[in-house]
Design a protein around this motif. Structure first.
Motif, PDB file in Angstrom:
ATOM      1  N   LEU A  10       0.821  -1.214   0.000  1.00 39.04           N
ATOM      2  CA  LEU A  10       0.000   0.000   0.000  1.00 39.04           C
ATOM      3  C   LEU A  10       0.853   1.263   0.000  1.00 39.04           C
ATOM      4  N   GLY A  11       1.975   1.220   0.733  1.00 41.95           N
ATOM      5  CA  GLY A  11       2.848   2.392   0.774  1.00 41.95           C
ATOM      6  C   GLY A  11       3.423   2.715  -0.589  1.00 41.95           C
ATOM      7  N   CYS A  12       3.871   1.686  -1.312  1.00 50.78           N
ATOM      8  CA  CYS A  12       4.415   1.891  -2.666  1.00 50.78           C
ATOM      9  C   CYS A  12       3.346   2.451  -3.592  1.00 50.78           C
ATOM     10  N   ARG A  13       2.156   1.887  -3.513  1.00 50.79           N
ATOM     11  CA  ARG A  13       1.074   2.352  -4.394  1.00 50.79           C
ATOM     12  C   ARG A  13       0.684   3.792  -4.074  1.00 50.79           C
ATOM     13  N   ALA A  21       0.964   6.909  -6.616  1.00 50.75           N
ATOM     14  CA  ALA A  21      -0.278   7.634  -6.903  1.00 50.75           C
ATOM     15  C   ALA A  21      -0.102   9.129  -6.642  1.00 50.75           C
ATOM     16  N   GLY A  22       0.688   9.455  -5.616  1.00 50.16           N
ATOM     17  CA  GLY A  22       0.925  10.870  -5.302  1.00 50.16           C
ATOM     18  C   GLY A  22       1.848  11.558  -6.295  1.00 50.16           C
ATOM     19  N   GLU A  23       2.661  10.766  -7.001  1.00 50.83           N
ATOM     20  CA  GLU A  23       3.636  11.348  -7.930  1.00 50.83           C
ATOM     21  C   GLU A  23       3.293  11.113  -9.392  1.00 50.83           C
ATOM     22  N   VAL A  24       2.154  10.456  -9.659  1.00 48.74           N
ATOM     23  CA  VAL A  24       1.854  10.071 -11.040  1.00 48.74           C
ATOM     24  C   VAL A  24       1.728  11.277 -11.966  1.00 48.74           C
ATOM     25  N   LEU A  25       1.295  12.410 -11.440  1.00 53.01           N
ATOM     26  CA  LEU A  25       1.198  13.614 -12.262  1.00 53.01           C
ATOM     27  C   LEU A  25       2.568  14.114 -12.715  1.00 53.01           C
ATOM     28  N   ASN A  26       3.603  13.808 -11.928  1.00 52.00           N
ATOM     29  CA  ASN A  26       4.964  14.182 -12.317  1.00 52.00           C
ATOM     30  C   ASN A  26       5.619  13.108 -13.176  1.00 52.00           C
ATOM     31  N   LEU A  27       5.252  11.852 -12.936  1.00 53.50           N
ATOM     32  CA  LEU A  27       5.886  10.745 -13.643  1.00 53.50           C
ATOM     33  C   LEU A  27       5.410  10.623 -15.090  1.00 53.50           C
ATOM     34  N   LEU A  28       4.102  10.742 -15.304  1.00 53.09           N
ATOM     35  CA  LEU A  28       3.559  10.493 -16.646  1.00 53.09           C
ATOM     36  C   LEU A  28       4.064  11.474 -17.707  1.00 53.09           C
ATOM     37  N   LYS A  68      13.720   2.472 -21.775  1.00 59.99           N
ATOM     38  CA  LYS A  68      13.539   2.648 -20.330  1.00 59.99           C
ATOM     39  C   LYS A  68      12.188   3.275 -20.019  1.00 59.99           C
ATOM     40  N   ALA A  69      11.755   4.223 -20.864  1.00 59.45           N
ATOM     41  CA  ALA A  69      10.458   4.863 -20.651  1.00 59.45           C
ATOM     42  C   ALA A  69       9.327   3.851 -20.787  1.00 59.45           C
ATOM     43  N   GLY A  70       9.438   2.962 -21.791  1.00 61.31           N
ATOM     44  CA  GLY A  70       8.420   1.919 -21.956  1.00 61.31           C
ATOM     45  C   GLY A  70       8.394   0.963 -20.783  1.00 61.31           C
ATOM     46  N   GLN A  71       9.576   0.580 -20.290  1.00 59.13           N
ATOM     47  CA  GLN A  71       9.647  -0.306 -19.123  1.00 59.13           C
ATOM     48  C   GLN A  71       9.117   0.394 -17.875  1.00 59.13           C
ATOM     49  N   LEU A  72       9.457   1.675 -17.741  1.00 59.27           N
ATOM     50  CA  LEU A  72       8.989   2.437 -16.582  1.00 59.27           C
ATOM     51  C   LEU A  72       7.467   2.577 -16.597  1.00 59.27           C
ATOM     52  N   LEU A  73       6.888   2.687 -17.791  1.00 57.60           N
ATOM     53  CA  LEU A  73       5.432   2.755 -17.915  1.00 57.60           C
ATOM     54  C   LEU A  73       4.782   1.527 -17.267  1.00 57.60           C
ATOM     55  N   CYS A  74       5.367   0.361 -17.500  1.00 54.72           N
ATOM     56  CA  CYS A  74       4.812  -0.877 -16.920  1.00 54.72           C
ATOM     57  C   CYS A  74       4.884  -0.849 -15.392  1.00 54.72           C
ATOM     58  N   VAL A  75       6.001  -0.388 -14.854  1.00 51.48           N
ATOM     59  CA  VAL A  75       6.164  -0.320 -13.397  1.00 51.48           C
ATOM     60  C   VAL A  75       5.197   0.689 -12.792  1.00 51.48           C
ATOM     61  N   VAL A  76       5.078   1.846 -13.432  1.00 53.49           N
ATOM     62  CA  VAL A  76       4.161   2.881 -12.932  1.00 53.49           C
ATOM     63  C   VAL A  76       2.716   2.391 -13.006  1.00 53.49           C
ATOM     64  N   ALA A  77       2.356   1.726 -14.102  1.00 51.69           N
ATOM     65  CA  ALA A  77       0.991   1.208 -14.236  1.00 51.69           C
ATOM     66  C   ALA A  77       0.680   0.198 -13.145  1.00 51.69           C
ATOM     67  N   LEU A  78       1.652  -0.627 -12.788  1.00 51.95           N
ATOM     68  CA  LEU A  78       1.450  -1.646 -11.756  1.00 51.95           C
ATOM     69  C   LEU A  78       1.320  -1.023 -10.372  1.00 51.95           C
ATOM     70  N   ASN A  79       2.056   0.058 -10.125  1.00 53.90           N
ATOM     71  CA  ASN A  79       2.014   0.710  -8.814  1.00 53.90           C
ATOM     72  C   ASN A  79       0.880   1.730  -8.701  1.00 53.90           C
ATOM     73  N   ASN A 136      -5.403   2.385 -10.759  1.00 53.67           N
ATOM     74  CA  ASN A 136      -6.364   3.270 -11.445  1.00 53.67           C
ATOM     75  C   ASN A 136      -5.994   4.749 -11.358  1.00 53.67           C
ATOM     76  N   SER A 137      -4.943   5.082 -10.605  1.00 57.37           N
ATOM     77  CA  SER A 137      -4.509   6.488 -10.540  1.00 57.37           C
ATOM     78  C   SER A 137      -3.871   6.955 -11.839  1.00 57.37           C
ATOM     79  N   ILE A 138      -3.556   6.027 -12.717  1.00 56.57           N
ATOM     80  CA  ILE A 138      -2.869   6.383 -13.958  1.00 56.57           C
ATOM     81  C   ILE A 138      -3.798   7.081 -14.955  1.00 56.57           C
ATOM     82  N   ILE A 139      -5.086   7.175 -14.630  1.00 56.35           N
ATOM     83  CA  ILE A 139      -6.019   7.854 -15.545  1.00 56.35           C
ATOM     84  C   ILE A 139      -5.686   9.333 -15.713  1.00 56.35           C
ATOM     85  N   GLN A 140      -4.884   9.881 -14.789  1.00 53.37           N
ATOM     86  CA  GLN A 140      -4.447  11.263 -14.949  1.00 53.37           C
ATOM     87  C   GLN A 140      -3.474  11.327 -16.135  1.00 53.37           C
ATOM     88  N   HIS A 141      -3.678  12.272 -17.004  1.00 56.22           N
ATOM     89  CA  HIS A 141      -2.883  12.421 -18.236  1.00 56.22           C
ATOM     90  C   HIS A 141      -3.131  11.276 -19.215  1.00 56.22           C
TER      91      HIS A 141
END
Length: 446
Positions: free
Chosen positions: A258-261, A265-272, A289-300, A303-308
């Motif tokens: 939960l902590g990782c997620r 979720a709090g940084e997804v606006l900066n990450l995307l 690396k960006a494509g691989q990072l997308l997978c990690v961010v999507a997993l963490n 549903n917060s990834i709907i931003q952007h």
């Protein structure tokens, strides 16, 4: 001092300096450091010998270790010496200088913050050294220098060492992961630096070297658990209702805690925005690396990834439009992960208008098939009419492109599973689906 000034910079120096330090301690240290500064910083002719320069740095380390409580009056002299020796041409001298800076930070931790910034810049220059051992030691030394600094240099340091994430040496990359995770766990006022640190530790989880990747995942898990512990009041209610396992989740993948997620979720606006920009980068290693990072961010992020999401889907389809694009497979995998967490009503809201208003291409079909692949049938059944209406258009079902047809058939296969699971809801659309399938098969034969 007379012993140190002799041409024989071996036993005479060693015995002379240690004798002075033992006998006079405080009153002699400042004179000793002033002499070191004169020899290492100003008198270049005296220091042509690498062995001599190495000796002085090693002697300085001995003084720091043995007289750490007494070196404050000559701290600025030591810093002046270190900033010069860190940029020496001899790798052995450089490495000992790094260790000297590290030991100085630990020995003077109560007041090191006032001079730490003077060491950061030369250490950052040194992290780009050609020799892996030198780069590795510089990064490890930065750990303690930053730990006992005022922290203001963290953003600059993160920006600089991020380029080393592409280093060919696995030990250099591992050093970055360990240093970043230590800062996230122990650095004073660390939360304010998380926006800079989180992208680095997430990128570590897509390292090509399995042991590095496993260590980064272990560190990330520890960071998330500590974050929950430190903010237990904020998360207590969520933890009480949190199921141990999700029924609908990517197989053979451990769900981030939960902590990782929460952190992602709090940084997804900066990450995307960074991922969106770097997916389109001309440099292949950055795009991958960006494509691989997308997978990690999507997993963490789940549903917060709907931003952007609109901009993200645009660049994802653009990337997959070129099937041989270096990041296309990772982007496709990212879409499949997203399909577990994002409602089709959100995905299709962006994707269907795009495919209707422009000429559909293979990138659209690759992302559409990925976003629909793992959606629950009951959830997707309510969108069958809009999907079939899109697919029966001639510019989609009559396209003569084998790759486009391949992914179109994958979409039809997903729809077929929905029809099997929700027959009563989808029965009226069976004829339209049959026509689409026949049209695609005829085009394939042609």
């Amino acid at each position: 001092m007379r012993c140190m000034s002799r041409n024989d910079h071996t036993i005479s120096q060693d015995s002379g300096v240690h004798w002075v330090c033992r006998r006079h301690r405080t009153d002699c240290l400042c004179h000793t450091q002033a002499y070191h500064r004169q020899v290492l910083v100003y008198e270049r002719k005296v220091q042509r010998s690498e062995e001599v320069r190495l000796f002085y740095v090693q002697l300085l380390r001995d003084i720091i270790k043995n007289y750490e409580q007494l070196i404050f009056p000559c701290l600025h002299d030591i810093i002046s010496i270190s900033t010069k020796s860190i940029l020496d041409k001899c790798p052995t001298v450089i490495i000992d200088s790094y260790l000297c800076a590290k030991e100085l930070a630990m020995a003077t931790k109560l007041y090191f913050h006032s001079v730490a910034d003077l060491l950061v810049e030369p250490l950052l220059i040194a992290t780009n050294h050609d020799q892996c051992t030198v780069s590795y030691t510089a990064i490890i030394s930065l750990d303690d220098v930053i730990m006992y600094s005022n922290g203001e240099q963290v953003p600059e340091v993160c920006t600089s060492i991020s380029s080393r994430l592409f280093d060919q040496d696995v030990h250099v990359r591992l050093a970055i992961y360990l240093v970043v995770s230590n800062w996230m766990l122990n650095l004073h006022d660390r939360y304010s630096y998380f926006p800079k640190l989180i992208p680095l530790i997430l990128t570590a989880q897509v390292d090509d070297h399995l042991p590095n990747r496993e260590e980064a995942e272990r560190q990330w898990d520890e960071i998330g658990n500590q974050y929950i512990t430190e903010n237990i009041g904020q998360f207590r209610e969520t933890l009480d209702c949190l199921p141990e396992n999700l029924d609908h989740y990517p197989p053979n993948v451990k769900r981030p805690n939960l902590g990782c997620r929460s952190l992602v979720a709090g940084e997804v606006l900066n990450l995307l925005p960074v991922i969106i920009r770097e997916l389109d980068d001309e440099k292949e290693d950055i795009s991958i690396k960006a494509g691989q990072l997308l997978c990690v961010v999507a997993l963490n992020a789940e549903n917060s990834i709907i931003q952007h999401l609109n901009q993200l889907l645009t660049v994802m389809t653009k990337c997959c439009r070129q099937p041989n694009h270096v990041a296309a497979n990772h982007v496709r995998r990212g879409a499949e992960i997203m399909s577990y967490f994002i409602s089709p009503s959100i995905n299709l809201k962006f994707l269907i208008p795009t495919m209707s208003d422009t000429k559909p291409h293979v990138g659209h079909m690759i992302i559409l098939s990925g976003l629909l692949k793992n959606v629950k049938s009951i959830e997707l059944s309510t969108h069958m009419k809009s999907i079939i209406t899109l697919l029966e258009k001639p510019e989609i079902c009559e396209v003569c492109d084998s790759l486009f047809e391949n992914y179109l058939l994958q979409v039809i296969q997903v729809i077929g599973h929905v029809f099997d699971a929700c027959e009563s809801e989808c029965q009226e659309l069976s004829y339209e689906l049959f026509k689409i399938f026949i049209t695609v098969q005829r085009t394939t034969l042609d």
